[in-house]
Design a protein around this motif. Structure first.
Motif, PDB file in Angstrom:
ATOM      1  N   GLU A 148     -11.368 -31.851  31.870  1.00  0.00           N
ATOM      2  CA  GLU A 148     -12.384 -31.021  31.193  1.00  0.00           C
ATOM      3  C   GLU A 148     -13.741 -31.177  31.904  1.00  0.00           C
ATOM      4  O   GLU A 148     -14.440 -30.202  32.177  1.00  0.00           O
ATOM      5  N   SER A 149     -14.059 -32.441  32.189  1.00  0.00           N
ATOM      6  CA  SER A 149     -15.359 -32.724  32.829  1.00  0.00           C
ATOM      7  C   SER A 149     -15.436 -32.081  34.209  1.00  0.00           C
ATOM      8  O   SER A 149     -16.424 -31.434  34.566  1.00  0.00           O
ATOM      9  N   LEU A 150     -14.364 -32.272  34.970  1.00  0.00           N
ATOM     10  CA  LEU A 150     -14.335 -31.742  36.336  1.00  0.00           C
ATOM     11  C   LEU A 150     -14.445 -30.222  36.330  1.00  0.00           C
ATOM     12  O   LEU A 150     -15.188 -29.615  37.117  1.00  0.00           O
ATOM     13  N   HIS A 151     -13.703 -29.607  35.415  1.00  0.00           N
ATOM     14  CA  HIS A 151     -13.722 -28.151  35.319  1.00  0.00           C
ATOM     15  C   HIS A 151     -15.132 -27.656  34.981  1.00  0.00           C
ATOM     16  O   HIS A 151     -15.635 -26.693  35.570  1.00  0.00           O
TER      17      HIS A 151
ATOM     18  N   GLN B 273      -4.809 -38.809  27.462  1.00  0.00           N
ATOM     19  CA  GLN B 273      -6.060 -38.314  26.854  1.00  0.00           C
ATOM     20  C   GLN B 273      -7.225 -38.525  27.811  1.00  0.00           C
ATOM     21  O   GLN B 273      -8.109 -37.691  27.935  1.00  0.00           O
ATOM     22  N   LEU B 274      -7.202 -39.661  28.541  1.00  0.00           N
ATOM     23  CA  LEU B 274      -8.272 -39.945  29.503  1.00  0.00           C
ATOM     24  C   LEU B 274      -8.225 -38.951  30.666  1.00  0.00           C
ATOM     25  O   LEU B 274      -9.249 -38.440  31.116  1.00  0.00           O
ATOM     26  N   ASP B 275      -6.978 -38.665  31.134  1.00  0.00           N
ATOM     27  CA  ASP B 275      -6.821 -37.633  32.182  1.00  0.00           C
ATOM     28  C   ASP B 275      -7.453 -36.328  31.711  1.00  0.00           C
ATOM     29  O   ASP B 275      -8.164 -35.665  32.452  1.00  0.00           O
TER      30      ASP B 275
ATOM     31  N   THR C 191      -2.964 -43.698  35.042  1.00  0.00           N
ATOM     32  CA  THR C 191      -4.150 -42.883  34.710  1.00  0.00           C
ATOM     33  C   THR C 191      -5.410 -43.556  35.239  1.00  0.00           C
ATOM     34  O   THR C 191      -6.270 -42.914  35.859  1.00  0.00           O
ATOM     35  N   LEU C 192      -5.492 -44.862  35.006  1.00  0.00           N
ATOM     36  CA  LEU C 192      -6.675 -45.592  35.474  1.00  0.00           C
ATOM     37  C   LEU C 192      -6.792 -45.533  36.993  1.00  0.00           C
ATOM     38  O   LEU C 192      -7.892 -45.427  37.543  1.00  0.00           O
ATOM     39  N   GLN C 193      -5.647 -45.603  37.680  1.00  0.00           N
ATOM     40  CA  GLN C 193      -5.687 -45.494  39.144  1.00  0.00           C
ATOM     41  C   GLN C 193      -6.183 -44.118  39.571  1.00  0.00           C
ATOM     42  O   GLN C 193      -6.911 -43.974  40.546  1.00  0.00           O
ATOM     43  N   ARG C 194      -5.733 -43.111  38.797  1.00  0.00           N
ATOM     44  CA  ARG C 194      -6.166 -41.747  39.129  1.00  0.00           C
ATOM     45  C   ARG C 194      -7.674 -41.578  38.951  1.00  0.00           C
ATOM     46  O   ARG C 194      -8.291 -40.764  39.616  1.00  0.00           O
ATOM     47  N   THR C 195      -8.259 -42.380  38.042  1.00  0.00           N
ATOM     48  CA  THR C 195      -9.710 -42.220  37.803  1.00  0.00           C
ATOM     49  C   THR C 195     -10.518 -42.505  39.075  1.00  0.00           C
ATOM     50  O   THR C 195     -11.615 -41.992  39.229  1.00  0.00           O
ATOM     51  N   TYR C 196      -9.961 -43.327  39.989  1.00  0.00           N
ATOM     52  CA  TYR C 196     -10.672 -43.585  41.259  1.00  0.00           C
ATOM     53  C   TYR C 196     -10.801 -42.291  42.058  1.00  0.00           C
ATOM     54  O   TYR C 196     -11.806 -41.999  42.677  1.00  0.00           O
ATOM     55  N   ARG C 197      -9.693 -41.564  42.055  1.00  0.00           N
ATOM     56  CA  ARG C 197      -9.718 -40.302  42.804  1.00  0.00           C
ATOM     57  C   ARG C 197     -10.665 -39.298  42.147  1.00  0.00           C
ATOM     58  O   ARG C 197     -11.417 -38.603  42.818  1.00  0.00           O
ATOM     59  N   PHE C 198     -10.614 -39.267  40.797  1.00  0.00           N
ATOM     60  CA  PHE C 198     -11.554 -38.401  40.060  1.00  0.00           C
ATOM     61  C   PHE C 198     -12.999 -38.799  40.402  1.00  0.00           C
ATOM     62  O   PHE C 198     -13.857 -37.962  40.618  1.00  0.00           O
TER      63      PHE C 198
END
Lengths: 694, 114
Positions: free
Chosen positions: A609-612, A602-604, A664-671
């Motif tokens: 959505e935000s990035l788009h 859900q966080l991804d 997911t949390l690790q991916r948030t760094y890249r986001f």
């Protein structure tokens, strides 16, 4: 001491008869006649001397001019010791021994008063003047032998009953002295002679020419009946008519009177103001460059003084005349005063700005915009005024032909200081010699001004020259402002316009929204949600992006090898940085989209959505950058980057994290990196937009 | 699926969304918000998100467009009562720096009234 000057007989005279000697007299009455030093000799010069020379050549005479006062000349004419007298007014008493030629020129009459004892403001015609003389007990001075153009005034002056109101004096020097000391309250004289004298006597500043029109007196040659035959006199009359018909007399008049007018004009207050405004404008432009380039006080002084005084210095060296700012040090004082004032102002401003303004960066941007507008306005005035001053100085110094040297000296005055300044700044790419058109504009305005001064369609008078000068200065100013603000590139640039830097920058700007749209397509929205593309589609888009960005990289790489201007280099650096941010955004987006394709949380989803939405907003704004969208984009870029930390903290605090949640949390760094890169990109975009708007 | 209720409450336009604001429903939401912002009797607009379950990228852009339109006519669009997931999207995107978000409708009304 007696002196003489002989001109060689003309070519036509040599082949026909031997030229007949024509004896004339001369006394000092500049600019009509007088003496000047040429080499070791004092030779006759002036308008009347040149006209006599032309008439003599035409009629096959050989003038011999001796130093003699006017009264002595009249005696010599009666005794047969002189053949001709120039610059004579008509006097029927002399007809017994002299004959008059047709009038070969005229002389304006003007009233001179002392401002400390000025006449009433309603002095509008000769009768008002006579009333003033009679009712206020005023004494009017007049040079002995001067013939007044206005008959009523001449009658009044010659009437013995009015002797208490009229004082006859030896010459114009006596008149000036008498007016200054209050012996007389006004005098009538030839404005060319008097203004020139006033110019040479700056202590007589309270003496002014009154606006009253007193007409013009005809001026003649006077032939001695004792020495010249009727046939010879007829030949001289015919020569005058021929020279008048051919326009030669007018040309001589213009050649001699123009420098005199310009000498008078360039010493008038308004011309000094015009010149000073140019000096101020060039100084401020140098100061603004010094501020922008972080120069020290001495550097600012050099950058201000070089354009303000450098052009005039080069011009004066070319002309071989005294350097203008040595003669008028006030120009240098103004430059120094402006630099000192600006240094204090900048220091105080910096102090206040950092202490009292919440957003110094925004204030700085506002200030930079203001500087830039001021720079453009000052630059436009300086170029226009310096051009006009350059042409005027050329004419004043008898530089011939004026149509050639006038515009060139105008360009030198307006441009060489700027070129010197840019050389000092080690700016290898002097804009004035490339995309700027100030030089060409100077040439154009200088040429028009020179032609106006030379052409008979403008009658020579201080008023007409004033109007012409101001009109052309303002025209030059407006033309320059239009060229600057409409960003008109110099059409005479020898480079190929197809690969001009601006064209390539535009190509980048047109490609940019497409690249953002391509990035947006990495996360299409389907079924009401944004998702990254499938792996295979993602690879295709990744390759497509790579190809497009490669072409832009190559274009910029080629540009770095070219000799670009200062502003072009600035722009290139900003655009290269933008392109680099785009590359990094794509790289990170591609990486995060290929990571964990089958396990989005859900966080991804919230991130996608935000990035788009953000990428879509940037793409739309770039495509149509209206001010409101720009403002919203700017706010978006200033969003607090710490929000991601807080988000991660919340998720870690709430429950025990599974491996999938940890991924997911690790991916948030890249986001997060992508969002930061977008914000950086937006900031670069806004900076560039502000600069190009200027 | 999105239900929209809007009305004018003493010059403040209230628009309440219920369901999902995404690519399928964004056009419908955009129409409502546009007419509310353009309404001459409305000074400001509160978007009540208390019953909004999902906010997609298309929904975010609808909110942004409404804010932009309102700014153009010197009005204000504020958000109220976003649930956790909606709030998360607003925060991550940075849209919370453009749109004011209040915990509930009352606090939004109070803020606009002051």
């Amino acid at each position: 001491m007696l002196f003489s000057c002989l001109w060689p007989p003309s070519a036509s005279a040599q082949t026909q008869d031997v030229a007949v000697l024509l004896r004339a007299g001369i006394f000092d009455r500049q600019p009509f006649h007088g003496k000047e030093t040429r080499g070791w000799m004092r030779v006759p010069t002036g308008l009347d001397v040149s006209i006599l020379q032309a008439i003599s050549e035409e009629a096959n005479f050989r003038p011999q001019i001796e130093n003699r006062s006017w009264q002595d000349q009249l005696t010599a004419m009666q005794e047969g010791a002189q053949d001709i007298a120039f610059g004579a007014y008509y006097d029927s008493n002399r007809l017994s021994y002299a004959r008059y030629s047709p009038s070969y020129r005229s002389e304006e009459n003007a009233l001179y008063v002392d401002v400390q004892n000025a006449p009433p403001s309603n002095l509008s015609d000769v009768s008002d003047l006579i009333t003033w003389l009679q009712t206020d007990g005023v004494r009017l001075g007049i040079a002995r032998g001067f013939l007044l153009a206005e008959e009523a005034l001449e009658d009044f002056v010659r009437d013995p009953e009015n002797s208490e109101h009229v004082v006859e004096m030896g010459d114009k020097g006596d008149l000036l002295q008498a007016l200054g000391s209050g012996v007389i309250q006004a005098f009538v004289g030839s404005p060319l002679v008097i203004d020139l004298m006033l110019h040479n006597q700056p202590d007589r500043r309270t003496i002014r020419r009154h606006a009253l029109d007193l007409g013009e007196t005809d001026v003649f040659l006077m032939y001695s009946r004792a020495t010249l035959t009727d046939k010879q006199m007829d030949r001289l009359d015919q020569a005058i008519e021929d020279l008048r018909t051919s326009g030669e007399i007018n040309n001589i008049k213009r050649e001699f009177l123009l420098p005199t007018f310009l000498t008078i004009i360039t010493n008038q207050g308004w011309f000094f103001v015009l010149n000073m405004m140019g000096v101020v404008a060039f100084s401020l432009s140098g100061i603004l460059l010094a501020r922008k380039g972080r120069y020290n006080f001495f550097g600012a002084l050099i950058l201000a003084a070089t354009p303000a005084l450098g052009g005039g210095l080069v011009r004066d060296i070319f002309l071989g005349v005294p350097v203008s700012f040595f003669e008028t040090p006030s120009y240098l004082f103004v430059v120094m005063g402006l630099v000192i004032g600006a240094t204090i102002l900048f220091k105080v401003w910096d102090l206040l700005r950092n202490r009292f303004f919440e957003n110094p960066v925004a204030t700085e941007r506002w200030a930079l915009k203001l500087y830039d507008h001021l720079f453009k306005i000052f630059d436009a005035w300086a170029v226009a005024a310096a051009t006009i001053v350059g042409v005027s100085v050329a004419a004043e110094n008898f530089v011939q032909p004026l149509w050639l040297w006038g515009p060139l000296l105008g360009v030198i005055t307006a441009s060489f200081g700027v070129i010197l300044r840019d050389m000092i700044r080690a700016n290898h790419d002097i804009l004035l010699l490339k995309k700027d058109s100030a030089g060409e504009m100077s040439l154009l305005i200088g040429t028009i001004y020179s032609i106006c001064l030379l052409q008979p369609f403008i009658a020579l008078s201080t008023r007409n020259i004033f109007i012409t000068t101001m009109m052309l200065t303002v025209t030059g100013f407006i033309l320059r402002i239009v060229i600057i603000y409409a960003k008109i590139q110099n059409p005479l640039n020898l480079g190929n316009s197809r690969n001009a830097p601006q064209k390539r920058f535009s190509h980048f700007e047109k490609t940019e929204p497409k690249l953002w749209t391509l990035l947006e397509s990495f996360i299409p929205e389907s079924g009401g949600q944004a998702h990254p593309l499938s792996r295979s589609d993602l690879e295709n888009q990744h390759l497509e992006f790579f190809n497009q960005i490669k072409e832009l990289h190559e274009m910029f790489r080629d540009m770095t090898r070219e000799p670009l201007g200062e502003s072009e280099v600035d722009r290139l650096l900003i655009l290269q940085s933008r392109l680099e941010r785009l590359r990094l955004i794509e790289e990170n987006l591609y990486a995060v989209a290929t990571d964990g394709q089958s396990a989005w949380s859900q966080l991804d989803q919230a991130f996608w959505e935000s990035l788009h939405a953000v990428i879509g907003t940037v793409a739309t704004t770039l495509d149509d950058p209206d001010p409101l969208s720009i403002e919203l984009l700017t706010n978006l870029a200033t969003a607090d980057p710490r929000r991601f930390e807080e988000l991660r903290k919340q998720h870690r605090d709430t429950d025990t994290t599974t491996q999938q949640e940890e991924d997911t949390l690790q991916r948030t760094y890249r986001f997060q990196r992508i969002f930061i890169l977008i914000a950086e990109y937006v900031n670069l975009y806004i900076t560039d937009l502000n600069q190009t708007e200027q | 699926m999105l239900n929209i209720e809007d009305h004018n409450e003493n010059g403040t336009g209230i628009c309440a969304f219920e369901g999902r604001l995404d690519g399928n429903t964004s056009e419908q939401a955009d129409k409502h918000l546009t007419s509310l912002v353009d309404n001459g009797d409305v000074d400001n607009v509160i978007i009540d998100l208390s019953s909004l379950e999902y906010l997609s990228s298309a929904g975010l852009r609808v909110l942004l467009m409404a804010a932009k339109r309102a700014k153009g006519c010197k009005k204000q669009v504020v958000l109220a009562a976003a649930n956790e997931s909606v709030q998360q999207v607003l925060t991550i995107s940075g849209f919370s720096s453009i749109l004011k978000i209040f915990p509930d409708r009352t606090s939004a009304e109070d803020a606009l009234a002051s």
